[in-house]
Design an enzyme around this catalytic site. Sequence first.
Site, PDB file in Angstrom:
ATOM      1  N   LYS A  56      34.576  29.462  -6.923  1.00  0.00           N
ATOM      2  CA  LYS A  56      34.868  28.032  -6.703  1.00  0.00           C
ATOM      3  C   LYS A  56      34.230  27.161  -7.785  1.00  0.00           C
ATOM      4  O   LYS A  56      34.834  26.190  -8.243  1.00  0.00           O
ATOM      5  CB  LYS A  56      34.353  27.585  -5.315  1.00  0.00           C
ATOM      6  N   GLY A  69      25.849  29.343  -4.125  1.00  0.00           N
ATOM      7  CA  GLY A  69      25.491  29.549  -5.528  1.00  0.00           C
ATOM      8  C   GLY A  69      26.775  29.514  -6.315  1.00  0.00           C
ATOM      9  O   GLY A  69      27.621  30.389  -6.158  1.00  0.00           O
ATOM     10  N   HIS A  70      26.975  28.469  -7.098  1.00  0.00           N
ATOM     11  CA  HIS A  70      28.224  28.294  -7.846  1.00  0.00           C
ATOM     12  C   HIS A  70      27.910  28.423  -9.338  1.00  0.00           C
ATOM     13  O   HIS A  70      27.108  27.663  -9.871  1.00  0.00           O
ATOM     14  CB  HIS A  70      28.844  26.925  -7.529  1.00  0.00           C
TER      15      HIS A  70
HETATM   16  P1  GDP Z   1      31.412  30.587  -6.058  1.00  0.00           P
HETATM   17  O1  GDP Z   1      30.263  30.662  -5.129  1.00  0.00           O
HETATM   18  O2  GDP Z   1      32.736  30.615  -5.346  1.00  0.00           O
HETATM   19  O3  GDP Z   1      31.314  29.440  -7.031  1.00  0.00           O
HETATM   20  O4  GDP Z   1      31.377  31.923  -6.924  1.00  0.00           O
HETATM   21  P2  GDP Z   1      30.073  32.544  -7.632  1.00  0.00           P
HETATM   22  O5  GDP Z   1      29.764  31.736  -8.823  1.00  0.00           O
HETATM   23  O6  GDP Z   1      29.000  32.790  -6.635  1.00  0.00           O
HETATM   24  O7  GDP Z   1      30.625  33.983  -7.999  1.00  0.00           O
HETATM   25  C1  GDP Z   1      31.667  34.165  -8.890  1.00  0.00           C
HETATM   26  C2  GDP Z   1      31.162  35.016 -10.073  1.00  0.00           C
HETATM   27  O8  GDP Z   1      32.287  35.466 -10.808  1.00  0.00           O
HETATM   28  C3  GDP Z   1      30.322  34.220 -11.060  1.00  0.00           C
HETATM   29  O9  GDP Z   1      29.354  35.078 -11.607  1.00  0.00           O
HETATM   30  C4  GDP Z   1      31.325  33.782 -12.123  1.00  0.00           C
HETATM   31  O10 GDP Z   1      30.735  33.594 -13.390  1.00  0.00           O
HETATM   32  C5  GDP Z   1      32.231  34.980 -12.148  1.00  0.00           C
HETATM   33  N1  GDP Z   1      33.618  34.703 -12.474  1.00  0.00           N
HETATM   34  C6  GDP Z   1      34.387  33.648 -12.082  1.00  0.00           C
HETATM   35  N2  GDP Z   1      35.651  33.799 -12.536  1.00  0.00           N
HETATM   36  C7  GDP Z   1      35.682  34.975 -13.211  1.00  0.00           C
HETATM   37  C8  GDP Z   1      36.714  35.698 -13.888  1.00  0.00           C
HETATM   38  O11 GDP Z   1      37.878  35.309 -13.948  1.00  0.00           O
HETATM   39  N3  GDP Z   1      36.354  36.897 -14.441  1.00  0.00           N
HETATM   40  C9  GDP Z   1      35.092  37.388 -14.389  1.00  0.00           C
HETATM   41  N4  GDP Z   1      34.843  38.564 -14.950  1.00  0.00           N
HETATM   42  N5  GDP Z   1      34.105  36.725 -13.770  1.00  0.00           N
HETATM   43  C10 GDP Z   1      34.401  35.539 -13.180  1.00  0.00           C
HETATM   44  P1  IMO Z   2      29.105  30.188  -1.996  1.00  0.00           P
HETATM   45  O1  IMO Z   2      29.272  28.707  -1.869  1.00  0.00           O
HETATM   46  C1  IMO Z   2      28.751  34.071  -0.034  1.00  0.00           C
HETATM   47  C2  IMO Z   2      26.772  34.145   3.874  1.00  0.00           C
HETATM   48  C3  IMO Z   2      25.441  34.849   3.979  1.00  0.00           C
HETATM   49  C4  IMO Z   2      25.529  35.354   5.407  1.00  0.00           C
HETATM   50  C5  IMO Z   2      26.212  34.200   6.129  1.00  0.00           C
HETATM   51  C6  IMO Z   2      25.269  33.240   6.826  1.00  0.00           C
HETATM   52  O2  IMO Z   2      28.306  30.624  -3.164  1.00  0.00           O
HETATM   53  O3  IMO Z   2      30.439  30.864  -1.887  1.00  0.00           O
HETATM   54  P2  IMO Z   2      23.623  31.338   5.937  1.00  0.00           P
HETATM   55  O4  IMO Z   2      22.455  31.423   5.006  1.00  0.00           O
HETATM   56  O5  IMO Z   2      24.703  30.434   5.481  1.00  0.00           O
HETATM   57  O6  IMO Z   2      23.216  31.089   7.365  1.00  0.00           O
HETATM   58  O7  IMO Z   2      24.233  32.845   5.934  1.00  0.00           O
HETATM   59  O8  IMO Z   2      26.947  33.495   5.129  1.00  0.00           O
HETATM   60  N1  IMO Z   2      26.847  33.095   2.837  1.00  0.00           N
HETATM   61  C7  IMO Z   2      27.510  33.224   1.679  1.00  0.00           C
HETATM   62  N2  IMO Z   2      28.166  34.281   1.163  1.00  0.00           N
HETATM   63  N3  IMO Z   2      28.748  32.891  -0.686  1.00  0.00           N
HETATM   64  C8  IMO Z   2      28.124  31.818  -0.167  1.00  0.00           C
HETATM   65  O9  IMO Z   2      28.200  30.581  -0.719  1.00  0.00           O
HETATM   66  C9  IMO Z   2      27.430  31.960   1.045  1.00  0.00           C
HETATM   67  N4  IMO Z   2      26.695  31.131   1.823  1.00  0.00           N
HETATM   68  C10 IMO Z   2      26.358  31.825   2.915  1.00  0.00           C
HETATM   69  O10 IMO Z   2      25.363  35.905   3.054  1.00  0.00           O
HETATM   70  O11 IMO Z   2      26.372  36.467   5.479  1.00  0.00           O
HETATM   71 MG    MG Z   3      28.571  31.812  -4.806  1.00  0.00          MG
END
Ligand code: GDP
Ligand code: IMO
Ligand code: MG
Length: 430
Positions: A16, A40-41
């Site tokens: 996202k 964690g984005h």
């Molecule tokens: P979010 O929580 O939905 O914002 O997603 P996260 O950032 O936690 O996890 C997505 C992971 O995938 C991050 O490490 C990004 O850098 C990585 N990522 C996102 N898009 C791509 C992609 O198209 N290819 C690859 N290889 N990595 C990606």
């Molecule tokens: P983003 O925004 C993935 C999961 C936790 C656990 C459950 C409940 O990066 O996509 P909490 O601490 O919210 O009470 O935990 O939800 N969880 C996530 N898994 N991405 C997240 O956020 C998450 N935020 C919470 O691992 O299973």
């Molecule tokens: Mg995340």
Amino acid sequence: MPLTILVGAQWGDEGKGRIVDWLSAQADVVARFNGGDNAGHTVTVGSQTFKLHLIPSGVIHPRPACVLGNGMVINPETLLNEMASLKAAGINVSPARLRVSHAAHLITPAHRALDQAQERARGLGKIGTTGRGIGPAYTDKASRRGLRLEEMLDPPAFAARMASHIRETNMVLQSLYAADPLDADKLSEEYAAYAEKLAPYISDVSAFLARALSEGKGVLAEGAQGTLLDLDHGTYPFVTSSSPTAPGALVGLGLGILRVERVIGATKAFQTRVGEGPFPTEVSGAVAGHLRGTGANPWDEFGTTTGRPRRVGWLDGVLLRYAVRVNGLTELILTKLDVLSGLETLRICTAYRSAGKPYTDLPLGPADLSPFEPVYEELPGWQEDLSAVRRRQDLPAAARRYLERIETLSGIPIRLVTVGAERSQVVETS
Ligand code: GDP
Ligand code: IMO
Ligand code: MG
């Protein structure tokens, strides 16, 4: 735009952050509506990587205003640290740009201590929370004893409320969980210092957003977590305590329904989950190793917030259709297609089976998935590296076929595909 909502269509971590970064080039305001620093984005721009927990991922583009909505629970220490590290990277996080809702709730060390004590007490039945105090903070909100950010604007009253909140929680921590008590006076002082720093950022963001929309500005609502972690519509009780689905954007920002123009669902090209709970298409062995990676790359499947290895599996078309339904998705953005390169055969779950009977939908939602076995369709994989592809027609035929199958299964178009973590690694598909 006017109001575009972006939600996770799976169990979070769909990418996202990087999608919001991409969409933010067109947005006037980016507003986060749920969750806290459990999120964690990750956004990668050139050689720089940003990991955001509270501030919307639109902050990296210089233009959009950034909003933290009333649907969020905010750990002030995380927020101030995040502001400091963005500022150090040359990003504007002044009160003229960043607004935090007066009606958002605070997370305190008491919430974190309770979250961790409750997880310990659950033993094998634990949820696998991030330990950030999310559940207890939303519990306090629902039971009408939570601390709202607006209380920080009245320092003496806030100090007293904070001290009594810590003392009350201490009774629960000690008597129910045999956990150590927290120092009410010290924490009350620490939070008074946060209050002073955050006061200039606190305002009524609902009014600000309504004004922006009526002036014809584009607002992007950024969800955290994902549909299957939704408190009402997810894999309960293995969920978070907020509403990451699209209606959560309206409640979590204070906006009316009729403003919504598009609802975008972010999904990975496969499935991941961190924490406990059902996962019908989960895989282990060599395929899992391929999907997860070794941890050597920053995009490998290890949690941004906790570092935990993520569980991985094949794309689940039943759950994706469910996400389309409960969010009213108008389109999909598919991330990490590049990761599938090199697999001989791909699987995609098109239905479930239980007691010999096929199901293409969930009779009672996703809370209890134990009776079901996934029914897979196999599709040919591809060997080519996708990281430099920028047009749908330049993707290998097998990758195009995979996208078409997902569009048919979900019933909505894939608007964008990402083929690498860096900002420019996107394929506009429609
Ligand atoms: P979010 O929580 O939905 O914002 O997603 P996260 O950032 O936690 O996890 C997505 C992971 O995938 C991050 O490490 C990004 O850098 C990585 N990522 C996102 N898009 C791509 C992609 O198209 N290819 C690859 N290889 N990595 C990606
Ligand atoms: P983003 O925004 C993935 C999961 C936790 C656990 C459950 C409940 O990066 O996509 P909490 O601490 O919210 O009470 O935990 O939800 N969880 C996530 N898994 N991405 C997240 O956020 C998450 N935020 C919470 O691992 O299973
Ligand atoms: Mg995340």
